[in-house]
Design a protein around this motif. Structure first.
Motif, mmCIF file in Angstrom:
data_model
loop_
_atom_site.group_PDB
_atom_site.id
_atom_site.type_symbol
_atom_site.label_atom_id
_atom_site.label_comp_id
_atom_site.label_asym_id
_atom_site.label_seq_id
_atom_site.Cartn_x
_atom_site.Cartn_y
_atom_site.Cartn_z
ATOM 1 N N GLY A 103 45.649 33.969 30.924
ATOM 2 C CA GLY A 103 45.723 33.424 32.266
ATOM 3 C C GLY A 103 46.938 32.589 32.563
ATOM 4 O O GLY A 103 47.079 32.069 33.664
ATOM 5 N N GLN A 107 47.356 34.442 36.485
ATOM 6 C CA GLN A 107 45.914 34.293 36.541
ATOM 7 C C GLN A 107 45.208 35.633 36.364
ATOM 8 O O GLN A 107 45.774 36.701 36.616
ATOM 9 C CB GLN A 107 45.517 33.660 37.868
ATOM 10 C CG GLN A 107 45.877 32.186 37.976
ATOM 11 C CD GLN A 107 44.955 31.317 37.146
ATOM 12 O OE1 GLN A 107 43.927 30.839 37.595
ATOM 13 N NE2 GLN A 107 45.325 31.098 35.885
ATOM 14 N N ILE A 126 43.389 28.188 33.832
ATOM 15 C CA ILE A 126 43.029 28.351 35.240
ATOM 16 C C ILE A 126 43.908 27.466 36.112
ATOM 17 O O ILE A 126 44.378 26.414 35.686
ATOM 18 C CB ILE A 126 41.541 28.039 35.489
ATOM 19 C CG1 ILE A 126 41.203 26.601 35.079
ATOM 20 C CG2 ILE A 126 40.651 29.045 34.767
ATOM 21 C CD1 ILE A 126 39.805 26.158 35.488
ATOM 22 N N TYR A 127 44.113 27.935 37.362
ATOM 23 C CA TYR A 127 44.910 27.213 38.354
ATOM 24 C C TYR A 127 44.043 26.683 39.494
ATOM 25 O O TYR A 127 44.535 25.925 40.325
ATOM 26 C CB TYR A 127 45.942 28.141 38.998
ATOM 27 C CG TYR A 127 47.062 28.640 38.129
ATOM 28 C CD1 TYR A 127 47.084 28.476 36.752
ATOM 29 C CD2 TYR A 127 48.132 29.313 38.712
ATOM 30 C CE1 TYR A 127 48.118 28.956 35.989
ATOM 31 C CE2 TYR A 127 49.180 29.799 37.956
ATOM 32 C CZ TYR A 127 49.166 29.627 36.593
ATOM 33 O OH TYR A 127 50.198 30.113 35.835
ATOM 34 N N LYS A 131 38.770 30.158 40.576
ATOM 35 C CA LYS A 131 38.836 30.999 39.384
ATOM 36 C C LYS A 131 37.807 30.535 38.356
ATOM 37 O O LYS A 131 37.169 31.358 37.684
ATOM 38 C CB LYS A 131 40.247 30.969 38.793
ATOM 39 C CG LYS A 131 40.488 31.969 37.662
ATOM 40 C CD LYS A 131 40.207 33.405 38.090
ATOM 41 C CE LYS A 131 41.101 33.852 39.229
ATOM 42 N NZ LYS A 131 40.801 35.261 39.642
#
Length: 387
Positions: A103, A107, A126-127, A131
């Motif tokens: 990721g 992502q 994760i951003y 998500k």
């Protein structure tokens, strides 16, 4: 960028690349990797990391997501692959390669989550909260839990174009509060990019502001009872930077160019890792006092500068020009007039997965018995040869 260093430190690779090109086993637009040298570089990196209590995920986007290299590094004890994008992650799942970090920098799309999560990645970057919620939904159906790593950012950080995303330090209270409501998702790490960069004036690799942001985020999370086990500090991971990772509080690095001895530092000084990759082309034609060799392997930040043209290592080294950025790299321009079909050898910064090149693995070079053991596409599919 690296041609002079390869000729100085690994001349037999240049000789062998010319030989196999003349023999017809290497076509133009082929990267050749000295697997003996890559293995030695990888062993040195692993030894250095073990001494500094730093874990390593291997990054293979620069060498084409190659499954043979991935298996070699897995057998050496590397912690798994960092799959920079979801296509790479899916390829590794199909090949049975353990997933380390998935990721980051790209992502993971929603539709790919079931297959990737089923492979039990060690951690997923994760951003966004969205998500994390998607991961939570899939994990609940798979009856599993997943560790996640927050990509963090702050004022003063470097953000390369096309790589925007993450959680600001100021947003962490809200982020943690929301993630604590997801029973199958657990915060286990923090990361950013780039955490190290080469400085030409200093002649060294130094920690960026991003690295201090990661360390701050890890401290903030730990102060609130979150057991952060990964402080991941990627970019330019090599034997020179691994001690720095440890010194500033990092736990993980992600060698990519370090494996082939081709970080910017390796172009300027002799490091523990020795360059082990060259690019093979051949003269196609001449026009207007210049020669043109076949392209296909260009990357905008390759720093392509010199080419060896001829049948031996003692042949001509001439300036080479990549095409303008708005044009397709059908050819590279060589200064001067050179015979059609002569070998051309270059060595520059690679990002093989964004090219249309082939990747040839060369074994036996250290014993003086080189052979091409396999040729692959730039995304890791075998074209021919034994593994």
């Amino acid at each position: 960028m690296f041609l002079n260093k390869v000729m100085e430190l690994n001349p037999s690779l240049v000789d062998a690349a010319i030989f196999f090109h003349k023999k017809g086993e290497l076509l133009p637009d082929t990267y050749v990797i000295d697997m003996d040298r890559l293995a030695l570089n990888a062993e040195n990196l692993k030894k250095t990391a073990d001494a500094e209590s730093v874990s390593l995920y291997f990054m293979l986007k620069q060498v084409g997501h190659n499954p043979v290299i991935a298996r070699l590094l897995t057998d050496m004890g590397y912690a798994g692959a960092v799959a920079v994008d979801y296509r790479e992650a899916l390829e590794y799942v199909d090949q049975g390669i353990p997933l380390g970090n998935v990721g980051h920098l790209v992502q993971t799309p929603k539709a790919t989550l079931p297959k990737i999560l089923s492979a039990r990645p060690e951690i997923m970057t994760i951003y966004s909260l969205e998500k994390a919620q998607e991961i939570e939904h899939i994990c609940s159906h798979l009856h599993m839990e997943q560790q996640v790593m927050l990509r963090v950012m702050d004022n003063g950080d470097i953000c390369l174009p096309g790589q925007t995303g993450g959680f600001s330090l100021a947003s962490l209270p809200e982020v943690v509060s929301s993630l604590r409501k997801l029973p199958h998702v657990h915060i286990a790490g923090v990361t950013a990019f780039p955490c190290f960069l080469y400085d030409e004036k200093r002649g060294t690799i130094f920690p960026t502001h991003n690295s201090s942001t990661v360390v701050k985020a890890a401290a903030w999370l730990r102060d609130r009872g979150i057991p952060v086990s990964q402080v991941n500090l990627p970019s330019a991971t090599c034997s020179d930077t691994i001690p720095l990772i440890h010194q500033i509080g990092g736990t993980h690095g992600e060698p990519g160019h370090g494996l082939t001895g081709t970080t910017p530092l390796h172009a300027e000084k002799n490091c523990a890792e020795i360059p082990g990759i060259v690019y093979v082309s051949e003269v196609s034609h001449t026009e207007g006092g210049m020669s043109f060799c076949y392209g296909g392997g260009h990357y905008r930040r390759s720093h392509m500068r010199l080419a060896l043209v001829g049948d031996t290592r003692e042949s001509r080294v001439v300036p080479v020009r990549p095409p303008a950025e708005e044009n397709i790299d059908y050819y590279f321009t060589l200064e001067g007039l050179h015979p059609v079909s002569e070998s051309v050898i270059m060595s520059f910064r690679t990002q093989m997965f964004v090219t249309r090149s082939s990747v040839a693995l060369m074994t036996g070079l250290s014993q003086g018995m080189p052979r091409i053991s396999g040729i692959f596409t730039s995304s890791g599919q075998k074209i021919r040869g034994r593994e």
